[in-house]
Design a protein around this motif. Structure first.
Motif, PDB file in Angstrom:
ATOM      1  N   HIS A  97       0.553  -0.882 -64.225  1.00  0.00           N
ATOM      2  CA  HIS A  97       0.519  -1.099 -62.787  1.00  0.00           C
ATOM      3  C   HIS A  97       1.304  -0.025 -62.046  1.00  0.00           C
ATOM      4  O   HIS A  97       2.411   0.351 -62.443  1.00  0.00           O
ATOM      5  N   ALA A  98       0.725   0.478 -60.974  1.00  0.00           N
ATOM      6  CA  ALA A  98       1.374   1.473 -60.124  1.00  0.00           C
ATOM      7  C   ALA A  98       0.689   1.450 -58.760  1.00  0.00           C
ATOM      8  O   ALA A  98      -0.396   0.895 -58.613  1.00  0.00           O
ATOM      9  N   GLU A  99       1.331   2.099 -57.791  1.00  0.00           N
ATOM     10  CA  GLU A  99       0.773   2.119 -56.438  1.00  0.00           C
ATOM     11  C   GLU A  99       0.718   3.527 -55.870  1.00  0.00           C
ATOM     12  O   GLU A  99       0.651   3.716 -54.661  1.00  0.00           O
ATOM     13  N   TRP A 100       0.709   4.543 -56.744  1.00  0.00           N
ATOM     14  CA  TRP A 100       0.806   5.932 -56.282  1.00  0.00           C
ATOM     15  C   TRP A 100      -0.344   6.811 -56.760  1.00  0.00           C
ATOM     16  O   TRP A 100      -0.242   8.036 -56.706  1.00  0.00           O
ATOM     17  N   ARG A 101      -1.413   6.226 -57.230  1.00  0.00           N
ATOM     18  CA  ARG A 101      -2.577   7.030 -57.634  1.00  0.00           C
ATOM     19  C   ARG A 101      -3.418   7.315 -56.387  1.00  0.00           C
ATOM     20  O   ARG A 101      -4.473   6.724 -56.162  1.00  0.00           O
ATOM     21  N   HIS A 102      -2.927   8.250 -55.565  1.00  0.00           N
ATOM     22  CA  HIS A 102      -3.531   8.520 -54.266  1.00  0.00           C
ATOM     23  C   HIS A 102      -4.767   9.411 -54.393  1.00  0.00           C
ATOM     24  O   HIS A 102      -4.906  10.178 -55.350  1.00  0.00           O
ATOM     25  N   THR A 103      -5.623   9.338 -53.391  1.00  0.00           N
ATOM     26  CA  THR A 103      -6.737  10.276 -53.339  1.00  0.00           C
ATOM     27  C   THR A 103      -6.251  11.665 -52.929  1.00  0.00           C
ATOM     28  O   THR A 103      -6.619  12.671 -53.540  1.00  0.00           O
ATOM     29  N   ALA A 120     -12.079   7.269 -50.753  1.00  0.00           N
ATOM     30  CA  ALA A 120     -12.394   5.890 -51.130  1.00  0.00           C
ATOM     31  C   ALA A 120     -11.781   5.496 -52.472  1.00  0.00           C
ATOM     32  O   ALA A 120     -11.706   6.296 -53.403  1.00  0.00           O
ATOM     33  N   GLU A 121     -11.346   4.234 -52.540  1.00  0.00           N
ATOM     34  CA  GLU A 121     -11.071   3.508 -53.780  1.00  0.00           C
ATOM     35  C   GLU A 121      -9.975   4.119 -54.639  1.00  0.00           C
ATOM     36  O   GLU A 121     -10.089   4.160 -55.866  1.00  0.00           O
ATOM     37  N   SER A 122      -8.888   4.552 -54.018  1.00  0.00           N
ATOM     38  CA  SER A 122      -7.769   5.061 -54.808  1.00  0.00           C
ATOM     39  C   SER A 122      -6.984   3.909 -55.420  1.00  0.00           C
ATOM     40  O   SER A 122      -7.149   2.744 -55.055  1.00  0.00           O
ATOM     41  N   GLY A 123      -6.067   4.271 -56.310  1.00  0.00           N
ATOM     42  CA  GLY A 123      -5.111   3.308 -56.855  1.00  0.00           C
ATOM     43  C   GLY A 123      -3.809   3.308 -56.090  1.00  0.00           C
ATOM     44  O   GLY A 123      -2.795   2.778 -56.562  1.00  0.00           O
ATOM     45  N   GLY A 124      -3.825   3.890 -54.903  1.00  0.00           N
ATOM     46  CA  GLY A 124      -2.652   3.940 -54.039  1.00  0.00           C
ATOM     47  C   GLY A 124      -3.094   4.055 -52.607  1.00  0.00           C
ATOM     48  O   GLY A 124      -3.608   3.112 -52.024  1.00  0.00           O
ATOM     49  N   ASP A 125      -2.912   5.258 -52.029  1.00  0.00           N
ATOM     50  CA  ASP A 125      -3.258   5.505 -50.631  1.00  0.00           C
ATOM     51  C   ASP A 125      -4.412   6.494 -50.533  1.00  0.00           C
ATOM     52  O   ASP A 125      -4.561   7.370 -51.384  1.00  0.00           O
ATOM     53  N   GLY A 126      -5.174   6.365 -49.448  1.00  0.00           N
ATOM     54  CA  GLY A 126      -6.170   7.394 -49.189  1.00  0.00           C
ATOM     55  C   GLY A 126      -5.500   8.734 -48.982  1.00  0.00           C
ATOM     56  O   GLY A 126      -5.838   9.732 -49.621  1.00  0.00           O
ATOM     57  N   ILE A 127      -4.509   8.769 -48.078  1.00  0.00           N
ATOM     58  CA  ILE A 127      -3.704   9.968 -47.836  1.00  0.00           C
ATOM     59  C   ILE A 127      -2.240   9.570 -47.847  1.00  0.00           C
ATOM     60  O   ILE A 127      -1.834   8.604 -47.189  1.00  0.00           O
TER      61      ILE A 127
END
Length: 248
Positions: A97-103, A120-127
């Motif tokens: 689990h993580a929240e920083w797999r950004h696009t 679209a559909e990142s594991g974090g933020d779009g930007i």
């Protein structure tokens, strides 16, 4: 290579060419992590899709595109899409689990423009507008006509920025891990900045969290004064239109 175009894409960026065109090949460009370069414009043709390689991005902070300590970077892609695999990153059988797999991760950069793309559909933020080196904020960043859709944590996170314009953007369907906002202004340290930040003609819709989140608890009396302006921005279908948090 239809299965993995990472080496070709990265070599083109690293070549030093001033303008790089990513064509619409009728099928996605499948890539692992890509590092952006200074003094370069990348144009994604209408209909072009850059797709995260499935099963990659195992690192907690692996982003699809990263610019760190760069300047004069332009990404233009009206009708083009950068897409990841949010549902995979939320599966504990596949990913930690993580929240920083950004696009798109932009950290301590200057003179950056992002226009026309759908992220679209990142594991974090779009930007993600963060910090690569302490004390160096993002400066002179324009994000215009961008759609941030179906992200795991935020449509956009602004950690540190000076002279930021976000214009005519759509931030929608954020869900997965808190705060789940359309956009979150949230410095991580007292020396980070939210100075002359303007959002204009944007819509934040159907996000599980706030439409426009301001989480300012890390800032102190000696921090640079905040200046954020929202002009003609709307909220629809979010938990709240605005969330504002300062000290405990």
């Amino acid at each position: 290579d239809p299965a993995d175009s990472t080496k070709a894409r990265q070599a083109a960026i690293d070549s030093g060419v001033r303008k790089l065109i990513v064509g619409n090949m009728g099928q996605p460009w499948v890539v692992d992590k890509i590092r952006l370069a200074s003094d370069q414009e990348i144009v994604f043709e209408r209909g072009a899709v850059v797709q995260a390689k499935r099963g990659a991005f195992k690192g907690k902070a692996d982003a699809l595109f990263t610019a760190a300590l760069k300047q004069n970077v332009t990404l233009t892609g009206y009708g083009a899409t950068l897409r990841m695999w949010r549902q995979d990153y939320d599966d504990p059988a596949q990913y930690e689990h993580a929240e920083w797999r950004h696009t798109l991760s932009i950290c301590s950069c200057s003179n950056v423009k992002v226009c026309g793309l759908t992220l679209a559909e990142s594991g974090g933020d779009g930007i993600y507008l963060g910090v690569a080196k302490k004390g160096i904020t993002n400066k002179d960043v324009v994000i215009r006509d961008v759609n941030c859709v179906d992200h795991y944590r935020q449509g956009i996170s602004v950690i540190s920025a000076e002279n930021l314009l976000i214009e005519k953007c759509v931030l929608k369907n954020t869900a997965g891990t808190a705060p789940m906002a359309g956009i979150d202004f949230e410095p991580n340290a007292a020396d980070e900045k939210l100075v002359n930040c303007v959002m204009r003609d944007c819509i934040s819709e159907n996000n599980k969290g706030e439409a426009y989140e301001f989480y300012l608890k890390q800032l102190k009396a000696e921090s640079a004064p905040i200046s954020i302006r929202l002009e003609n921005c709307r909220s629809a279908g979010c938990r709240r239109a605005v969330g504002f948090s300062t000290g405990d």
